[in-house]
Design a protein around this motif. Structure first.
Motif, PDB file in Angstrom:
ATOM      1  N   LYS A  84      -2.036  35.970   1.666  1.00 29.30           N
ATOM      2  CA  LYS A  84      -3.429  36.038   1.204  1.00 29.30           C
ATOM      3  C   LYS A  84      -3.772  37.452   0.755  1.00 29.30           C
ATOM      4  CE  LYS A  84      -4.591  31.800   1.698  1.00 29.30           C
ATOM      5  NZ  LYS A  84      -4.857  31.012   0.480  1.00 29.30           N
ATOM      6  N   LEU A  85      -3.271  38.456   1.490  1.00 23.68           N
ATOM      7  CA  LEU A  85      -3.560  39.853   1.159  1.00 23.68           C
ATOM      8  C   LEU A  85      -2.892  40.292  -0.146  1.00 23.68           C
ATOM      9  CD1 LEU A  85      -3.260  41.466   4.694  1.00 23.68           C
ATOM     10  CD2 LEU A  85      -5.357  41.192   3.342  1.00 23.68           C
ATOM     11  N   ALA A  86      -1.891  39.568  -0.593  1.00 21.21           N
ATOM     12  CA  ALA A  86      -1.241  39.899  -1.854  1.00 21.21           C
ATOM     13  C   ALA A  86      -2.209  39.748  -3.026  1.00 21.21           C
ATOM     14  CB  ALA A  86      -0.014  39.007  -2.061  1.00 21.21           C
ATOM     15  N   ASP A  87      -3.207  38.884  -2.845  1.00 21.20           N
ATOM     16  CA  ASP A  87      -4.147  38.592  -3.929  1.00 21.20           C
ATOM     17  C   ASP A  87      -5.553  39.142  -3.733  1.00 21.20           C
ATOM     18  OD1 ASP A  87      -2.222  37.068  -5.307  1.00 21.20           O
ATOM     19  OD2 ASP A  87      -2.667  35.331  -4.061  1.00 21.20           O
ATOM     20  N   ARG A  88      -5.982  39.242  -2.475  1.00 21.67           N
ATOM     21  CA  ARG A  88      -7.389  39.542  -2.224  1.00 21.67           C
ATOM     22  C   ARG A  88      -7.565  40.305  -0.909  1.00 21.67           C
ATOM     23  NH1 ARG A  88     -10.163  36.174  -5.684  1.00 21.67           N
ATOM     24  NH2 ARG A  88     -12.144  36.358  -4.668  1.00 21.67           N
ATOM     25  N   GLY A 107     -13.943  39.583  -4.723  1.00 20.98           N
ATOM     26  CA  GLY A 107     -12.497  39.709  -4.555  1.00 20.98           C
ATOM     27  C   GLY A 107     -11.999  39.520  -3.139  1.00 20.98           C
ATOM     28  N   ALA A 108     -12.714  38.731  -2.338  1.00 21.31           N
ATOM     29  CA  ALA A 108     -12.313  38.526  -0.949  1.00 21.31           C
ATOM     30  C   ALA A 108     -12.118  37.055  -0.620  1.00 21.31           C
ATOM     31  CB  ALA A 108     -13.357  39.119   0.000  1.00 21.31           C
ATOM     32  N   ALA A 162     -19.738  42.630   6.401  1.00 21.65           N
ATOM     33  CA  ALA A 162     -18.445  42.313   5.783  1.00 21.65           C
ATOM     34  C   ALA A 162     -18.571  42.317   4.262  1.00 21.65           C
ATOM     35  CB  ALA A 162     -17.935  40.965   6.283  1.00 21.65           C
ATOM     36  N   LEU A 163     -19.626  41.725   3.740  1.00 23.27           N
ATOM     37  CA  LEU A 163     -19.819  41.676   2.288  1.00 23.27           C
ATOM     38  C   LEU A 163     -20.030  43.083   1.724  1.00 23.27           C
ATOM     39  CD1 LEU A 163     -19.964  40.025  -0.256  1.00 23.27           C
ATOM     40  CD2 LEU A 163     -22.378  39.559   0.239  1.00 23.27           C
ATOM     41  N   LEU A 192     -14.855  48.245  -1.109  1.00 25.54           N
ATOM     42  CA  LEU A 192     -13.409  48.295  -1.292  1.00 25.54           C
ATOM     43  C   LEU A 192     -12.985  47.870  -2.690  1.00 25.54           C
ATOM     44  CD1 LEU A 192     -12.123  46.765   2.072  1.00 25.54           C
ATOM     45  CD2 LEU A 192     -11.830  49.119   1.292  1.00 25.54           C
ATOM     46  N   THR A 193     -13.610  46.844  -3.199  1.00 28.59           N
ATOM     47  CA  THR A 193     -13.180  46.312  -4.495  1.00 28.59           C
ATOM     48  C   THR A 193     -13.785  47.076  -5.660  1.00 28.59           C
ATOM     49  OG1 THR A 193     -14.887  44.571  -4.402  1.00 28.59           O
ATOM     50  CG2 THR A 193     -12.672  44.009  -3.585  1.00 28.59           C
TER      51      THR A 193
END
Length: 152
Positions: free
Chosen positions: A27-31, A64-65, A142-143, A149-150
């Motif tokens: 999952k972390l590979a994409d988002r 992007g999460a 979190a949002l 981050l993104t």
């Protein structure tokens, strides 16, 4: 004690609400991943939290999460919970609480806690929030962190 900001998130594979295996590193590979641990399906606080993530899911996705919830409930319980509340995100079954233990997602060391982790694409924890009663900030903070981050 739960994992802290700056630590590497332990990788794991658990079944989702349909029984399919989900691996964190994939999952972390994409988002960016918002990983939230909660005590139990269909309880008042956990339903409110899940519905808040549901209501903001598009915002997380657009930023992007990926949102992923984890509890020790069964795959079948998660399937019913997700269906009943139209949850668009992944729920993982951690039946033996091994992943919960890795992340230190407990209260007083034994009670399943309500803890949210924001994990960047490098697998580093960038934010944690722990509160059994104050549910709103789990989603709001979190949002905010995901957007920071993104945007960078």
């Amino acid at each position: 004690m739960s994992l802290q900001v700056g630590e590497t998130a332990p990788d794991f594979t658990l079944p989702d609400q349909s029984g399919a295996p989900v691996t964190l590193s994939e999952k972390l590979a994409d988002r960016v991943v918002v990983l939230y641990f909660y005590p139990k399906d269909n309880t008042r606080g956990c339903t409110a939290e899940a519905c808040s993530f549901r209501d903001n899911y598009e915002c997380f996705s657009d930023a992007g999460a990926e949102v992923i919830g984890i509890s020790s409930d069964s795959v079948e319980s998660h399937e019913k919970f997700a269906g009943r509340h139209e949850l668009p995100f992944i729920l993982l079954s951690d039946k033996d609480r091994a992943v919960r233990k890795q992340y230190g997602a407990t209260t007083l060391g034994v009670v399943p806690g309500r803890i949210t982790f924001v994990i960047d694409r490098d697998g580093v924890i960038r934010h944690t929030f722990s509160s059994m009663a104050n549910i709103g900030p789990h989603v709001e903070e979190a949002l905010r962190v995901v957007r920071e981050l993104t945007a960078a």
